[in-house]
Write a protein that holds these residues in place. Structure first.
Motif, PDB file in Angstrom:
ATOM      1  N   THR A  21       0.833  -1.202   0.000  1.00 51.56           N
ATOM      2  CA  THR A  21       0.000   0.000   0.000  1.00 51.56           C
ATOM      3  C   THR A  21       0.870   1.254   0.000  1.00 51.56           C
ATOM      4  N   SER A  22       1.909   1.247   0.800  1.00 50.90           N
ATOM      5  CA  SER A  22       2.817   2.391   0.865  1.00 50.90           C
ATOM      6  C   SER A  22       3.499   2.629  -0.479  1.00 50.90           C
ATOM      7  N   VAL A  23       3.943   1.572  -1.113  1.00 51.13           N
ATOM      8  CA  VAL A  23       4.601   1.697  -2.414  1.00 51.13           C
ATOM      9  C   VAL A  23       3.624   2.234  -3.453  1.00 51.13           C
ATOM     10  N   LEU A  24       2.412   1.716  -3.470  1.00 53.27           N
ATOM     11  CA  LEU A  24       1.422   2.174  -4.442  1.00 53.27           C
ATOM     12  C   LEU A  24       1.052   3.639  -4.216  1.00 53.27           C
ATOM     13  N   GLU A  25       0.946   4.068  -2.957  1.00 52.28           N
ATOM     14  CA  GLU A  25       0.649   5.471  -2.665  1.00 52.28           C
ATOM     15  C   GLU A  25       1.795   6.370  -3.128  1.00 52.28           C
ATOM     16  N   SER A  26       3.025   5.921  -2.947  1.00 56.36           N
ATOM     17  CA  SER A  26       4.186   6.682  -3.389  1.00 56.36           C
ATOM     18  C   SER A  26       4.191   6.839  -4.907  1.00 56.36           C
ATOM     19  N   ILE A  27       3.893   5.757  -5.603  1.00 59.58           N
ATOM     20  CA  ILE A  27       3.848   5.814  -7.068  1.00 59.58           C
ATOM     21  C   ILE A  27       2.743   6.764  -7.526  1.00 59.58           C
ATOM     22  N   ALA A  28       1.589   6.691  -6.904  1.00 58.60           N
ATOM     23  CA  ALA A  28       0.478   7.572  -7.271  1.00 58.60           C
ATOM     24  C   ALA A  28       0.836   9.035  -7.027  1.00 58.60           C
ATOM     25  N   TYR A  29       1.530   9.320  -5.910  1.00 59.31           N
ATOM     26  CA  TYR A  29       1.936  10.690  -5.603  1.00 59.31           C
ATOM     27  C   TYR A  29       2.883  11.220  -6.681  1.00 59.31           C
ATOM     28  N   ARG A  30       3.828  10.396  -7.093  1.00 59.91           N
ATOM     29  CA  ARG A  30       4.784  10.826  -8.123  1.00 59.91           C
ATOM     30  C   ARG A  30       4.085  11.072  -9.448  1.00 59.91           C
ATOM     31  N   ILE A  31       3.122  10.247  -9.791  1.00 63.12           N
ATOM     32  CA  ILE A  31       2.390  10.431 -11.044  1.00 63.12           C
ATOM     33  C   ILE A  31       1.597  11.736 -11.000  1.00 63.12           C
ATOM     34  N   ARG A  32       0.933  12.002  -9.861  1.00 62.74           N
ATOM     35  CA  ARG A  32       0.173  13.258  -9.731  1.00 62.74           C
ATOM     36  C   ARG A  32       1.097  14.469  -9.797  1.00 62.74           C
ATOM     37  N   ALA A  33       2.246  14.398  -9.135  1.00 57.74           N
ATOM     38  CA  ALA A  33       3.197  15.517  -9.140  1.00 57.74           C
ATOM     39  C   ALA A  33       3.724  15.774 -10.544  1.00 57.74           C
ATOM     40  N   ALA A  34       4.031  14.714 -11.269  1.00 60.62           N
ATOM     41  CA  ALA A  34       4.519  14.877 -12.641  1.00 60.62           C
ATOM     42  C   ALA A  34       3.437  15.501 -13.522  1.00 60.62           C
ATOM     43  N   GLY A  35       2.206  15.079 -13.348  1.00 56.25           N
ATOM     44  CA  GLY A  35       1.110  15.644 -14.122  1.00 56.25           C
ATOM     45  C   GLY A  35       0.889  17.113 -13.818  1.00 56.25           C
ATOM     46  N   LYS A  36       0.979  17.470 -12.551  1.00 56.50           N
ATOM     47  CA  LYS A  36       0.798  18.869 -12.159  1.00 56.50           C
ATOM     48  C   LYS A  36       1.924  19.732 -12.719  1.00 56.50           C
ATOM     49  N   ALA A  37       3.155  19.222 -12.672  1.00 52.97           N
ATOM     50  CA  ALA A  37       4.293  19.966 -13.217  1.00 52.97           C
ATOM     51  C   ALA A  37       4.117  20.175 -14.717  1.00 52.97           C
ATOM     52  N   GLU A  38       3.622  19.172 -15.404  1.00 53.71           N
ATOM     53  CA  GLU A  38       3.393  19.293 -16.846  1.00 53.71           C
ATOM     54  C   GLU A  38       2.331  20.347 -17.134  1.00 53.71           C
TER      55      GLU A  38
END
Length: 62
Positions: A21-38
């Protein structure tokens, strides 16, 4: 024999669930951050402003 295998499988899933669960939440956070930066980069290019990160921070706070 099948009951024992099933019990071991369930035990392993429950054992590793918090870590997974922790790993999946971390991956989701990185995907959201990358999308926001874009989105921010696209908005700056659309407006014709190419500010550095420092200038952007000064603009918001100053």
């Amino acid at each position: 024999m099948e009951t024992t295998s099933l019990g071991v499988a369930v035990y392993l899933v429950l054992l590793f669930a918090p870590g997974l669960t922790s790993v999946l939440e971390s991956i989701a956070y990185r995907i959201r951050a990358a999308g926001k930066a874009e989105l921010v980069r696209a908005e700056r290019e659309r407006d014709g402003r190419k500010l550095s990160a420092r200038e952007g921070r000064q603009e918001r706070h100053g």
